[in-house]
Design an enzyme around this catalytic site. Structure first.
Site, PDB file in Angstrom:
ATOM      1  N   GLU A  34      -1.819  -3.127  12.457  1.00 10.88           N
ATOM      2  CA  GLU A  34      -2.298  -4.477  12.218  1.00 10.88           C
ATOM      3  C   GLU A  34      -2.301  -5.293  13.506  1.00 10.88           C
ATOM      4  O   GLU A  34      -3.211  -6.078  13.757  1.00 10.88           O
ATOM      5  CB  GLU A  34      -1.424  -5.151  11.151  1.00 10.88           C
ATOM      6  CG  GLU A  34      -2.083  -6.305  10.431  1.00 10.88           C
ATOM      7  CD  GLU A  34      -1.329  -6.669   9.157  1.00 10.88           C
ATOM      8  OE1 GLU A  34      -1.526  -5.976   8.134  1.00 10.88           O
ATOM      9  OE2 GLU A  34      -0.519  -7.607   9.174  1.00 10.88           O
TER      10      GLU A  34
ATOM     11  N   GLU B 160      -5.188  -4.251  15.445  1.00 19.99           N
ATOM     12  CA  GLU B 160      -6.393  -4.811  14.818  1.00 19.99           C
ATOM     13  C   GLU B 160      -6.573  -6.284  15.193  1.00 19.99           C
ATOM     14  O   GLU B 160      -7.673  -6.721  15.536  1.00 19.99           O
ATOM     15  CB  GLU B 160      -6.296  -4.650  13.294  1.00 19.99           C
ATOM     16  CG  GLU B 160      -7.554  -5.119  12.569  1.00 19.99           C
ATOM     17  CD  GLU B 160      -7.415  -5.113  11.049  1.00 19.99           C
ATOM     18  OE1 GLU B 160      -6.334  -4.717  10.544  1.00 19.99           O
ATOM     19  OE2 GLU B 160      -8.374  -5.521  10.377  1.00 19.99           O
TER      20      GLU B 160
ATOM     21  N   CYS C  33      -0.423  -6.804   2.957  1.00 24.83           N
ATOM     22  CA  CYS C  33       0.684  -5.984   2.431  1.00 24.83           C
ATOM     23  C   CYS C  33       0.972  -6.229   0.969  1.00 24.83           C
ATOM     24  O   CYS C  33       1.583  -5.415   0.306  1.00 24.83           O
ATOM     25  CB  CYS C  33       1.979  -6.277   3.183  1.00 24.83           C
ATOM     26  SG  CYS C  33       1.802  -6.151   4.940  1.00 24.83           S
TER      27      CYS C  33
ATOM     28  N   SER D 231      -6.908  -8.112   6.877  1.00 26.31           N
ATOM     29  CA  SER D 231      -6.690  -6.913   7.684  1.00 26.31           C
ATOM     30  C   SER D 231      -7.112  -5.706   6.863  1.00 26.31           C
ATOM     31  O   SER D 231      -6.903  -5.665   5.648  1.00 26.31           O
ATOM     32  CB  SER D 231      -5.204  -6.813   8.030  1.00 26.31           C
ATOM     33  OG  SER D 231      -4.900  -5.493   8.400  1.00 26.31           O
TER      34      SER D 231
ATOM     35  N   LYS E 124       2.505  -3.323  -7.118  1.00 23.25           N
ATOM     36  CA  LYS E 124       2.397  -2.042  -6.413  1.00 23.25           C
ATOM     37  C   LYS E 124       1.991  -0.920  -7.365  1.00 23.25           C
ATOM     38  O   LYS E 124       1.381   0.068  -6.959  1.00 23.25           O
ATOM     39  CB  LYS E 124       3.732  -1.687  -5.755  1.00 23.25           C
ATOM     40  CG  LYS E 124       4.101  -2.582  -4.580  1.00 23.25           C
ATOM     41  CD  LYS E 124       3.393  -2.196  -3.297  1.00 23.25           C
ATOM     42  CE  LYS E 124       3.639  -3.211  -2.207  1.00 23.25           C
ATOM     43  NZ  LYS E 124       2.701  -3.063  -1.094  1.00 23.25           N
TER      44      LYS E 124
ATOM     45  N   GLU F 281      -1.602  -1.280  -7.404  1.00 26.77           N
ATOM     46  CA  GLU F 281      -2.161  -0.877  -6.116  1.00 26.77           C
ATOM     47  C   GLU F 281      -2.267   0.646  -6.022  1.00 26.77           C
ATOM     48  O   GLU F 281      -3.283   1.192  -5.572  1.00 26.77           O
ATOM     49  CB  GLU F 281      -1.282  -1.408  -4.977  1.00 26.77           C
ATOM     50  CG  GLU F 281      -1.847  -1.128  -3.591  1.00 26.77           C
ATOM     51  CD  GLU F 281      -0.881  -1.546  -2.477  1.00 26.77           C
ATOM     52  OE1 GLU F 281       0.341  -1.346  -2.635  1.00 26.77           O
ATOM     53  OE2 GLU F 281      -1.343  -2.063  -1.454  1.00 26.77           O
TER      54      GLU F 281
ATOM     55  N   GLU G 249      -9.393   3.327  -4.334  1.00 26.00           N
ATOM     56  CA  GLU G 249      -9.453   3.538  -2.871  1.00 26.00           C
ATOM     57  C   GLU G 249      -8.256   4.315  -2.360  1.00 26.00           C
ATOM     58  O   GLU G 249      -8.277   4.808  -1.223  1.00 26.00           O
ATOM     59  CB  GLU G 249      -9.458   2.184  -2.124  1.00 26.00           C
ATOM     60  CG  GLU G 249     -10.524   1.189  -2.508  1.00 26.00           C
ATOM     61  CD  GLU G 249     -10.075   0.257  -3.628  1.00 26.00           C
ATOM     62  OE1 GLU G 249      -9.847   0.798  -4.750  1.00 26.00           O
ATOM     63  OE2 GLU G 249      -9.957  -0.945  -3.428  1.00 26.00           O
TER      64      GLU G 249
ATOM     65  N   CYS H  57       8.720 -10.504  -0.736  1.00 29.72           N
ATOM     66  CA  CYS H  57       9.044  -9.373  -1.614  1.00 29.72           C
ATOM     67  C   CYS H  57      10.443  -9.472  -2.210  1.00 29.72           C
ATOM     68  O   CYS H  57      10.707  -8.944  -3.283  1.00 29.72           O
ATOM     69  CB  CYS H  57       8.931  -8.066  -0.852  1.00 29.72           C
ATOM     70  SG  CYS H  57       7.338  -7.866  -0.075  1.00 29.72           S
TER      71      CYS H  57
END
Lengths: 597, 388
Positions: free
Chosen positions: A284, A287, A311, A331, A370, A373, A378, A527
């Site tokens: 990141e 990037e 994230c 990102s 999560k 996710e 993907e 988190c």
């Protein structure tokens, strides 16, 4: 404005408190506990469950102590005959509308209604059982959250969480009277509405009406399967929360004990999401610097700035629904969980000489999003589902209890290697501002060749629980290759909780603010306050977890992601360099525009 | 007045083409405090049913220091058996608007809202036209006040003042916690005086005739007259303006069909008065208060059916937010059904009465609190009809 003092009596005991204090708070100061259900310290007052009613001398009716401000000369009785009768009636009424098959309930033993029923010795037979006529169906379509209306007591904690705290409004009150319920848009299943799967409603539901979808049995099956290798990863915030569900007080760092417990549960490799948190910083950070270079040097106007972190999967779904025009700003880095998953079935499997299809990848997360996710289409870049099962901190605690492990007495053990070593920069991913701090520690050093100019590398301005934080770092005496950044001020912003994210994004979309880099975490506190963390939650508990996170960082031998030797090894042996073709293949992703409805 | 005779009055619907102009011109010359004193002096209490002294409500709202204040006219006439506001809005809406303007001038509000129940939307078009004319008149006369009409969506609970505010604000109509009261933080959290349609017309009337004339009528606790909506087993159903203070017996003498066994005073949420108590009960705040609904039942009616009907209404119209009301209404309904069918012992009625008592003291708003009124009065007085 100065606050006045108010004198009142509770159960004949005089007390003086500040104006604006509620009767409930005043009673607590005198150590009189008044039961509550709809009240929650993180949420605005509702006053709808009515179990907190108390008697006020001279008043015609009882008053809800959670909603009643103190007044001069007030006389309150918290345990009069009138109060006890009403309170018991109210609990019995709730139970008559409630599916009381407690033994098969996921929240058995942790249900606030169950505790009250026990405390007040209710006689359930007094009233007619209403719940069975209502033909409730269980919504288990979401990979993250199960909604069971038969257990709902309509306290609206979830609604207030979803609307005020998260600004999502996936849950709302629908219908009225006997048909009133908490519902989604047109009663669609939870997986096809704007729900971000953040799980903050789950954290605040007093009963079993909203719980995480658990994958405990599937994980046991994998562990028991001799054919497969079960690899697990643990997120940064789990190590500062897990203890709470296993009898320890908030703020205990249990990293070593957790690793020992995971090994005793039978996981073949116990590895650390912190490793891929460090990896995220390199990917990141590179990037970000690349984007800045393209925008500033090559004057490429298609480059989207500010760049935003990716994230937090709840945040990702939120922006996909609400600010889909800003998706290019995200990102392209996958979250540490998904980077780990992709590597577990490629790099790690190769290292171990395992066939990728024989690796089961399990992650332990403070998060319910999560789970969602891991199920995104993907997330199969290894050729398989990169992360097979996601367990919350709570589910791990449950497995540890099931296995009969005396957690507190465990020795401290170390993560396996490779992909088990990490830096202090990685562990602070668990707190709001942590990704920013970690990224700055690395990016500043890449650009200038010097450490960030903060004592002990602690970038204090990005820490803490302010809803939106800002900081600016001046880049001076840059290395020649970063000369174009000489004298530039890197402007950063951080938001946690989606209501704050919404505020910040609205400002970005309106162009009223300008930043280079933004960190967003869907959950309050980051988190560590995630939807998969131990229940209960409140700001004090989250603060203790935060302090533990920063302690953990301070005690790490390596404090900067780019100094993690295993990361260097990974690049050398497998990925090449940050943002390489292979890194892009495995570690980066794209996003999907979603409609509001 | 004589308690055992009824006395008809003609103030509300009085045909007086000059009234609006007279009152507005008179008020404009008055000091707001004097208007409020006049209202307090008249003894007028809210005609929606709760009976809060109107003058005091205005006084409290005026006392608040706020740039924005509101006058709200509660035209969400939803109480079963009440239909007097509909008639007022249909026949003399300008008197309601005038009352709102007077209230606005007195408390220092520049904006008024009328919240019209969805079922009265057939009046909406006409009212909007009239309110536009009225707003223009106010402007011409130099009043910094205008009125807007908002339509409800059909929920009974939105007649509760704070739920009504929520509804105007575009939210789900659920009652708020009190305090703060509307006079401190009402519509859009600003000081608000919310008055019933009829109350506002009486405000206009009092401004015309003065407090003295109003005070001459009625009793010490229940001054003046009131519009009644009379229905049920009566040969003379309709709207009547009567002086307050008569006994139920006097009322039944005039409106009964000779076989009246009970009068439900104040609609579904009111109290059921059985024949044996007709002589003792005064219709007013010293006895049985009413927002206007008077339902007469003769001996052909089953009081079980009457009560069941009310409970079905409440079980459906509770907003559902608070436990005592949402679940309590369902339990009372299922409970009397179970007793009727013999599934529960008649003694279960005692359990239910205790529950109704809990609802009365623990529900969040007036809806849940008042379900005990019909329940206990009907179960106590017509126990046999409930059981057998």
């Amino acid at each position: 404005m100065a606050k006045y003092n108010v004198n009142l009596k509770i159960n004949n005991i005089p007390i003086t408190v500040e104006e604006g204090t509620t009767v409930l708070e005043a009673a607590r100061k005198l150590n009189f506990r008044i039961p509550t259900l709809c009240q929650h310290p993180d949420l605005c007052v509702a006053g709808n469950c009515r179990v907190c009613v108390v008697e006020q001398k001279g008043a015609k009716t009882l008053v809800a102590s959670c909603a009643m401000p103190v007044s001069e000369g007030m006389e309150i009785f918290t345990n009069s005959e009138k109060v006890r009768t009403a309170r018991k009636h109210i609990i019995e009424l709730l139970l008559s509308e409630h599916n009381t098959e407690c033994t098969s309930c996921y929240k058995n033993g942790k249900c606030e209604l169950q505790s009250l029923a026990n405390e007040y010795l209710v006689n359930e037979k007094d009233f007619i059982k209403l719940v069975y006529d209502k033909k409730y169906t269980i919504d288990d379509f979401s990979p993250s959250i199960i909604k069971d209306d038969s257990k709902c007591i309509r306290c609206q904690r979830c609604v207030r969480t979803c609307t005020s705290m998260q600004y999502v409004s996936a849950l709302a009150v629908a219908y009225k009277g006997e048909h009133q319920k908490i519902s989604t848009f047109f009663e669609k299943p939870m997986n096809s509405v704007v729900c971000t799967n953040c799980g903050q409603c789950v954290n605040r539901c007093p009963t079993g009406a909203l719980v995480e979808k658990n994958y405990i049995d599937q994980v046991w099956d994998a562990i028991n399967d001799p054919e497969v290798h079960v690899v697990c990863q643990t997120a940064p915030a789990v190590r500062v929360g897990l203890g709470e569900d296993l009898g320890l007080t908030p703020g205990n760092r249990v990293t070593g004990k957790m690793v020992a417990a995971l090994k005793r549960l039978g996981f073949d490799s116990v590895l650390d999401t912190d490793f891929t948190a460090d990896l995220t910083i390199l990917e990141e950070g590179t990037e970000l610097l690349t984007r800045l270079k393209k925008a500033l040097v090559e004057k490429d106007e298609t480059i989207a700035l500010p760049m935003m972190t990716s994230c937090s999967p709840g945040w990702i779904k939120f922006i996909e629904h609400k600010f889909s025009n800003l998706l290019p700003n995200l990102s392209t880095c996958k979250s540490p969980q998904q980077m780990f998953g992709a590597l577990a079935k490629t790099f790690y499997a190769q290292k171990k000489g395992w066939r990728a299809d024989k690796v089961v990848s399990v992650s332990i997360m403070p998060c319910t999003a999560k789970k969602y996710e891991a199920n995104r289409p993907e997330m199969r870049d290894s050729g398989f589902k990169d992360v097979d099962y996601v367990l919350t901190t709570r589910e791990l605690a449950m497995m540890i209890r099931q296995a009969g492990i005396n957690f507190d007495e465990l020795p401290e053990e170390k993560y396996d290697s490779i992909m088990g070593t990490s830096s202090g920069a990685a562990v602070i991913f668990g707190a709001t501002g942590g990704v920013m701090e970690a990224a700055l520690r690395t990016a500043y050093e890449i650009v200038t060749g010097r450490e960030v100019p903060f004592k002990n590398l602690d970038i204090i301005p990005v820490r803490g629980f302010d809803g939106i934080k800002e900081t600016t770092i001046k880049l001076e005496n840059c290395k020649p290759e970063w000369g174009f950044l000489e004298g530039a001020e890197l402007k950063c912003a951080i938001a946690h909780g989606l209501a704050n994210a919404n505020k910040l994004m609205s400002a970005v979309a309106n162009g009223t603010v300008s930043y280079h880099f933004i960190e967003i975490m869907a959950c309050p506190g980051g988190c560590l306050g995630g939807g998969g963390q131990p229940i209960p939650t409140n700001e004090e508990i989250r603060r203790k977890r935060m302090e533990a996170i920063y302690e953990e960082d301070a005690n790490m031998p390596i404090r900067k992601s780019h100094e993690n030797p295993e990361i260097l090894q990974l690049y050398e042996e497998f990925l090449g360099k940050p943002n390489s073709h292979k890194a892009h293949e495995l570690l980066h992703t794209h996003y999907t525009k979603r409609k509001r409805y | 007045m004589e308690k055992n005779r009824i006395s008809k009055v003609d103030l509300i619907f009085e045909n007086d083409g000059t009234l609006v102009n007279t009152v507005l011109d008179k008020v404009k010359k008055m000091n707001p405090d004097d208007i409020i004193m006049e209202m307090i002096d008249s003894g007028l209490k809210g005609r929606g049913g709760a009976g809060f002294p109107t003058g005091l409500k205005w006084k409290f709202t005026k006392a608040e220091n706020s740039y924005d204040k509101y006058v709200v006219c509660n035209a969400d006439e939803g109480e079963p058996g009440t239909f007097k506001d509909r008639e007022i809005l249909d026949r003399v809406p300008e008197k309601v608007f005038t009352g709102m303007a007077v209230a606005g001038y007195a408390i220092g509000a520049r904006k008024g809202y009328m919240y019209l129940r969805a079922e009265y939307n057939f009046l909406l078009k006409g009212l909007i036209k009239k309110v536009e004319e009225f707003n223009k008149l106010l402007k011409d006369k130099g009043f910094d006040f205008n009125i807007e009409i908002r339509s409800g969506a059909g929920a009974y609970i939105c007649g509760e003042e704070s739920a009504l505010f929520e509804s105007i604000e575009g939210k789900r109509g659920e009652p708020r916690n009190k305090p703060p009261y509307p006079t401190v933080a009402g519509l859009f959290n600003k000081p608000t005086s919310i008055n019933n349609v009829e109350t506002l017309v009486y405000a206009t009337v009092i401004m015309k005739y003065g407090a003295e004339k109003f005070k001459e009528m009625g009793t010490k606790d229940s001054r003046g007259s009131k519009v009644f909506s009379i229905s049920g087993d009566t040969p003379n159903a309709g709207i009547y303006e009567l002086e307050l203070g008569m006994t139920v017996a006097a009322f039944v003498d005039e409106f009964g069909d000779g076989d009246t066994k009970a009068v439900q005073v104040g609609g579904a949420s009111g109290i059921c008065v059985p024949r044996k108590k007709f002589n003792d009960m005064i219709i007013g705040y010293e006895g049985v208060p009413t927002g206007g609904s008077m339902m007469l039942f003769n001996s052909s009616r089953s009081m079980y059916n009457v009560l069941k009907d009310y409970l079905e209404f409440f079980a459906e119209e509770s907003c559902g937010q608070c436990t005592p009301c949402r679940v309590g209404c369902q339990q009372l309904l299922r409970g009397i059904e179970a007793v009727k069918k013999g599934e529960k012992d008649p003694s279960y009625l005692e359990t239910l009465k205790k529950l109704a008592q809990t609802m009365k003291i623990s529900a969040k708003c007036g809806l849940g609190q008042s379900v005990a009124n019909p329940f206990i009065s009907i179960v106590d007085n017509f126990r046999e009809e409930i059981i057998y």
